[in-house]
Design an enzyme around this catalytic site. Sequence first.
Site, PDB file in Angstrom:
ATOM      1  CE1 TYR A  38      -1.346   2.512   5.340  1.00  0.00           C
ATOM      2  CE2 TYR A  38       0.447   1.130   6.051  1.00  0.00           C
ATOM      3  CZ  TYR A  38      -0.303   1.857   5.175  1.00  0.00           C
ATOM      4  OH  TYR A  38       0.265   1.697   3.986  1.00  0.00           O
ATOM      5  CE  LYS A 153      -3.451   0.381   4.137  1.00  0.00           C
ATOM      6  NZ  LYS A 153      -2.994   0.291   2.685  1.00  0.00           N
TER       7      LYS A 153
END
Length: 293
Positions: A38, A153
């Site tokens: 993300y 991430k």
Amino acid sequence: MTDTLNQQIVYLNGNYLPITESQVSTQDRGFLFGDGVYEVIPVYQQKPFCFEEHLQRLKNSLQATSIANPLTDEEWLEMLQTLISKHDWQDQYIYLQVTRGVQMQRDHMPADCLAPTIYAYTNPLKPVAPNIIENGIKVITLEDIRWLRCDIKAITLLPNVMMKLAVKAQGADDAVLITKQGLVSEGTASNAFIVKDGVLITPPNSHKILPGITRLVIESIAKQFKIPLVERDVTEEELNNADEIWLSSSTKEALPVTQINNKPVGTGKPGALWLKMREHYQQHKQKFIETYQ
């Protein structure tokens, strides 16, 4: 909150629809395995801030996890700008997520040629509360219990959630994470800085921390205004004896830590260098905004 939900439009796999109507398959690997990545992108005056840097980090995460990048750079920008324009908020923050996609047979081994699931939505971006600017935040230290690829991430954030609960239980605002080697890594959702004798110090990029975009902006500002900055390992002892401590993130910019483990940091008030950096950061944002006016 209900009024906000009624206004929100999300992007899901090529469609823009109300957030209350968006649905993802229960067989999506993001749901079953946390198999996805993300990004969070701040938006000022309806323009995504540091878009190229955020997009590059997203592409790095996709490449590291072998998830196919579903859009071109131009398509990413067009989609996000369209999503932004569907909301009246001048300042927003975008959450976007890409999972490996839907696989009907649950299996740790991904099937070939899965179509990634793309989801994005936006919320109002509120300024840092005046109380925090005046008084800073309280943190505790916690053992860093996360995995060994924090540079990705990833949506698998259970350790971060567990640490946030520990923070709440101790009446603090956040935590600075300490590795088993006794070194500072970062916050639960932020990069960490300390200031000692006028020098800004932050741990170097590695697999142990996320390469923060706000951290990058702070480093650029420090270079521009000749603020001494060093990237090196920071020990827990150095953290506890720092003149200032900052935590930086895309939605909070840089926050001053004024209490750690119930002890004051420096004078117990936001430090002089943080105040100077905050002023420079706001000027940097204003210049960004003016380029689009």
